[in-house]
Design a protein around this motif. Structure first.
Motif, PDB file in Angstrom:
ATOM      1  N   MET A   1       0.841  -1.192   0.000  1.00 45.11           N
ATOM      2  CA  MET A   1       0.000   0.000   0.000  1.00 45.11           C
ATOM      3  C   MET A   1       0.880   1.248   0.000  1.00 45.11           C
ATOM      4  N   ASN A   2       0.423   2.250  -0.743  1.00 46.66           N
ATOM      5  CA  ASN A   2       1.142   3.519  -0.798  1.00 46.66           C
ATOM      6  C   ASN A   2       0.473   4.523   0.126  1.00 46.66           C
ATOM      7  N   LEU A   3       0.644   4.322   1.414  1.00 48.31           N
ATOM      8  CA  LEU A   3       0.054   5.206   2.405  1.00 48.31           C
ATOM      9  C   LEU A   3       1.050   6.309   2.762  1.00 48.31           C
ATOM     10  N   PRO A   4       0.566   7.513   3.054  1.00 43.85           N
ATOM     11  CA  PRO A   4       1.463   8.615   3.429  1.00 43.85           C
ATOM     12  C   PRO A   4       2.320   8.243   4.638  1.00 43.85           C
ATOM     13  N   GLN A   5       3.580   8.615   4.591  1.00 45.97           N
ATOM     14  CA  GLN A   5       4.511   8.274   5.661  1.00 45.97           C
ATOM     15  C   GLN A   5       4.944   9.479   6.488  1.00 45.97           C
ATOM     16  N   THR A   6       4.550  10.659   6.065  1.00 41.22           N
ATOM     17  CA  THR A   6       4.882  11.872   6.832  1.00 41.22           C
ATOM     18  C   THR A   6       3.629  12.724   6.974  1.00 41.22           C
ATOM     19  N   LEU A   7       3.703  13.664   7.889  1.00 46.48           N
ATOM     20  CA  LEU A   7       2.555  14.538   8.125  1.00 46.48           C
ATOM     21  C   LEU A   7       2.242  15.371   6.883  1.00 46.48           C
ATOM     22  N   GLU A  26     -20.587   6.366   9.697  1.00 43.79           N
ATOM     23  CA  GLU A  26     -20.483   6.486   8.236  1.00 43.79           C
ATOM     24  C   GLU A  26     -20.283   5.127   7.575  1.00 43.79           C
ATOM     25  N   ASN A  27     -19.450   4.285   8.194  1.00 47.26           N
ATOM     26  CA  ASN A  27     -19.222   2.953   7.616  1.00 47.26           C
ATOM     27  C   ASN A  27     -20.458   2.073   7.721  1.00 47.26           C
ATOM     28  N   ASP A  85     -12.526   1.997   9.942  1.00 49.77           N
ATOM     29  CA  ASP A  85     -11.707   2.063   8.724  1.00 49.77           C
ATOM     30  C   ASP A  85     -10.617   1.000   8.804  1.00 49.77           C
ATOM     31  N   GLU A  86     -10.189   0.508   7.647  1.00 43.72           N
ATOM     32  CA  GLU A  86      -9.196  -0.561   7.669  1.00 43.72           C
ATOM     33  C   GLU A  86      -7.882  -0.099   8.293  1.00 43.72           C
ATOM     34  N   TYR A  87      -7.460   1.121   7.994  1.00 38.53           N
ATOM     35  CA  TYR A  87      -6.220   1.659   8.568  1.00 38.53           C
ATOM     36  C   TYR A  87      -6.464   3.074   9.089  1.00 38.53           C
ATOM     37  N   MET A  88      -5.760   3.418  10.160  1.00 46.06           N
ATOM     38  CA  MET A  88      -5.886   4.726  10.788  1.00 46.06           C
ATOM     39  C   MET A  88      -4.493   5.323  10.989  1.00 46.06           C
ATOM     40  N   TRP A 123       0.587   3.603  10.524  1.00 46.27           N
ATOM     41  CA  TRP A 123      -0.791   3.217  10.204  1.00 46.27           C
ATOM     42  C   TRP A 123      -1.188   2.009  11.045  1.00 46.27           C
ATOM     43  N   VAL A 124      -2.312   2.127  11.721  1.00 47.60           N
ATOM     44  CA  VAL A 124      -2.793   1.082  12.626  1.00 47.60           C
ATOM     45  C   VAL A 124      -3.987   0.376  11.983  1.00 47.60           C
ATOM     46  N   HIS A 125      -3.920  -0.969  11.915  1.00 48.58           N
ATOM     47  CA  HIS A 125      -5.027  -1.747  11.351  1.00 48.58           C
ATOM     48  C   HIS A 125      -6.193  -1.771  12.323  1.00 48.58           C
ATOM     49  N   ARG A 126      -7.399  -1.903  11.799  1.00 53.77           N
ATOM     50  CA  ARG A 126      -8.583  -1.856  12.667  1.00 53.77           C
ATOM     51  C   ARG A 126      -8.601  -2.958  13.719  1.00 53.77           C
ATOM     52  N   ASN A 127      -7.984  -4.097  13.428  1.00 50.70           N
ATOM     53  CA  ASN A 127      -7.946  -5.169  14.425  1.00 50.70           C
ATOM     54  C   ASN A 127      -7.149  -4.769  15.666  1.00 50.70           C
ATOM     55  N   GLU A 128      -6.220  -3.822  15.498  1.00 53.20           N
ATOM     56  CA  GLU A 128      -5.430  -3.346  16.629  1.00 53.20           C
ATOM     57  C   GLU A 128      -6.133  -2.224  17.383  1.00 53.20           C
TER      58      GLU A 128
END
Length: 494
Positions: A1-7, A26-27, A85-88, A123-128
Motif C-alpha cells: 500500500m502507498n500510504l502517506p509516511q509523513t505529516l 459512516e461505515n 476504517d481498515e487503517y488509521m 498506520w494502525v489496522h482496525r484489528n489493533e
C-alpha cells in the motif's frame, strides 16, 4: 500500500480527523445501503438485537448489552470492529494513538513542533483498535485509567508534575478505538466511578494532575441482569451515562438454535464425514436446552447458555465416533443411547435451585432427556394414553404383547450397528409401526425411530427401563413389578 509516511504527505491527501463514533456511523451507513452483512455468524437477532445495535451506532451512543450468559454479547461487540476504517494514521511512536492533526500527548505535540511536516506517520489496522477487558473485583483505577510511574520519573529525571511520568492505563491507550468491558457489574463501585468523566466529558484525571485528555472512545459494556442483585451492580450514575441499553435473548425457535449449534460446533473433518446426526436427534438436543430454561430444577435467572447444545452436539458425535472405532466400523449414525455421552455437557452448564440440588445434577439431566424424548415421540406417534388398549386399533398392541410375554430388549451402549439393529428387530410389531406411521425414512433412520418408540413408551409408563453400567434393558412394566414382588416371597413363606 502507498500510504502517506509523513505529516506533509498526509495533509496532501486531504485527510480530515473525525471521531470514532462518526467513523463507525459512516461505515455502517455504507454497509446498510449496500446490504452487506454487518454481524456475520450472529443468528436469531435479525429483528431484535441487531436493529437496536445499528440504531445505537447511528446515534453515536455508547452501548450496554444486557443479557444472560451465552447470548452472543461478546461476539456482537467483537464484530463491531468491522465498522472501523481498515487503517488509521497516528503520530509515529505515540502510545495513545495520537491523531496527526489533533495530537493529545506531550510526546506528539513536541514531535510535531520539532519536525513539522516531516513528522513520521504510522498506520494502525482496525484489528489493533479493539481493546477488551474482563471486569474482575481486583481491577484498579490504575489498571483502567493510569498512575504516576516513579521509575519513569527517576529515569527521565522529571518531576511528578510532568505529564511524561504518567503510565497510562487501558482506557487512554484505547483512544480512537473500540473498548469493550465485559461483566461490568463485577467492577467495584469506586472503580465504576472513575469512568464517569470519560463517558460524559471524554477526559481523564490522574492523581490530581491538571491534565485534560479529550479521549475519543466507543464503549461497549456487557452485563448479566442477575448481576444487579447478586455479585454486584451497575451504579445508577454510570448506567445513566450509557446511552443505549440493549437486551439480548436466547434463540426463540428450535430451528434457529439448531443453526447456531451447527455453526459453532467444532468437529474434526473425520467426524463430519463418518458420523451422521439425524434431524431427530438434533431437535431433541435443542429441546433439552429449551426444557432446561423452563425447568423448575434450574435457576432461570442464571440462564442456560447456548454452549450447552454446542458442547452436547460435540459430545454426541464423539460418543458415536468412539462406538464406531471400538467396533471397527467406517461410518455410523448417532443413536438415542448415545445421549448418555451428552450428560457431562448438561450437568456442567446449569445452575440448580434447591429442588434441583436435592435431585442431583445427573438425575436432572436424565429428566431433561426424558422430556425431550417424550416431545419427539408425540411429534411422530400417537399418545399411548389416548389409544384404547386391547382393541385392534391399538398401534402398540403387538409391542405390548411381546413385552408382556416376558421378553426384554437389551440395548448395549457400544453395540455395533449390526447388533443394534438385530436387537430392535426382535421386538414384534416395532418396525411395522414405524414404517406405517413415519414416511420417507431410510434404513438407518427407521431403526432410530424404532428406538424412539421404545424410549417413548418408557416415558408413558408402558414399559420399564433398567439403566445398567453399559446398557439399557427394556421390559414390560407389570412384569417388572412382579419381579420386585418375588424378592419378598421368602419372607411371606414365614
Amino acid at each position: 500500500m502507498n500510504l502517506p509516511q509523513t505529516l506533509g504527505e498526509l495533509k496532501a491527501t486531504g485527510y480530515q480527523p473525525r471521531s470514532i463514533k462518526e467513523e463507525m456511523r459512516e461505515n455502517l451507513i455504507k454497509k446498510l445501503q449496500s446490504k452487506e452483512p454487518i454481524f456475520p455468524g450472529v443468528i436469531g437477532f435479525d429483528d431484535t438485537v441487531i436493529p437496536d445495535v445499528e440504531r445505537a451506532i447511528l446515534s453515536r451512543h455508547n452501548i450496554l448489552l444486557l443479557g444472560l450468559r451465552g447470548q452472543a454479547k461478546t461476539r456482537i461487540a467483537r464484530l463491531l470492529v468491522h465498522l472501523l476504517d481498515e487503517y488509521m494514521p497516528i503520530v509515529g511512536g505515540s502510545e495513545l494513538n495520537d491523531d496527526p492533526l489533533q495530537p493529545l500527548t506531550r510526546y506528539a505535540l513536541d514531535l510535531i513542533a520539532e519536525k513539522g511536516d516531516d513528522t513520521p506517520i504510522e498506520w494502525v489496522h482496525r484489528n489493533e483498535r479493539y481493546v477488551e477487558k474482563l471486569a474482575t473485583p481486583d481491577v484498579s483505577v490504575a489498571d483502567l485509567i493510569g498512575d504516576v510511574d516513579p521509575i519513569k520519573a527517576a529515569t527521565l529525571k522529571l518531576p511528578y508534575s510532568d505529564q511524561r511520568v504518567i503510565h497510562f492505563g487501558l482506557v487512554p491507550r484505547a483512544h480512537r478505538s473500540l473498548f469493550v468491558l465485559n461483566e461490568l457489574p463485577d467492577l467495584q463501585a469506586r472503580i465504576q466511578v472513575s469512568l464517569f468523566n470519560i463517558l460524559q466529558e471524554g477526559d481523564i484525571q490522574i492523581r490530581g494532575f491538571k491534565l485534560r485528555l479529550p479521549l475519543d472512545i466507543q464503549f461497549v459494556f456487557t452485563a448479566n441482569p442477575e448481576d444487579y442483585t447478586s455479585r454486584g451492580s451497575i451504579i445508577t450514575p454510570l448506567k445513566d451515562r450509557i446511552e443505549s441499553q440493549i437486551l439480548t435473548h436466547y434463540p426463540k425457535t428450535i430451528e434457529i438454535s439448531r443453526q447456531i449449534t451447527s455453526l459453532e460446533a467444532d468437529l474434526a473433518e473425520s467426524q463430519k464425514t463418518a458420523i451422521k446426526v439425524p434431524d431427530l436427534l438434533q431437535i431433541m438436543l435443542e429441546q433439552i436446552a429449551f426444557n432446561a430454561r423452563e425447568s423448575e430444577y434450574i435457576d432461570s435467572k442464571s440462564g442456560v447458555s447456548a454452549r450447552l447444545t454446542i458442547a452436547g452436539y460435540e459430545n454426541l458425535v464423539s460418543t458415536a465416533e468412539r462406538r464406531m472405532l471400538i467396533n471397527n466400523e467406517k461410518a455410523t449414525q448417532a443413536r438415542i443411547t448415545d445421549f448418555w455421552g451428552v450428560v457431562p455437557a448438561i450437568t456442567g452448564k446449569v445452575e440448580l435451585v434447591y429442588e434441583g440440588e436435592q435431585e442431583g445434577a445427573y438425575n436432572v439431566a436424565m429428566l431433561l432427556l426424558g422430556e425431550a424424548v417424550q416431545i419427539a415421540f408425540l411429534d411422530h406417534f400417537p399418545n399411548p394414553e389416548e389409544v384404547n388398549r386391547g382393541e385392534d386399533k391399538d398401534p402398540y398392541g403387538t409391542i405390548r404383547t411381546w413385552f408382556g410375554a416376558g421378553n426384554t430388549l437389551d440395548l448395549i451402549n457400544d453395540a455395533s450397528d449390526k447388533d443394534y439393529r438385530q436387537a430392535l428387530d426382535k421386538v414384534a410389531g416395532l418396525k411395522k409401526l414405524v414404517t406405517s406411521t413415519v414416511n420417507n425414512l431410510d434404513e438407518a433412520e427407521t431403526y432410530l425411530f424404532m428406538e424412539l418408540v421404545v424410549h417413548g413408551l418408557v416415558e408413558f409408563d408402558v414399559l420399564n427401563k433398567d439403566t445398567l453400567e453399559n446398557s439399557l434393558v427394556f421390559r414390560d412394566l407389570l412384569a417388572n413389578m412382579l419381579d420386585d414382588n418375588d424378592m419378598f416371597d421368602g419372607f411371606n413363606d414365614n
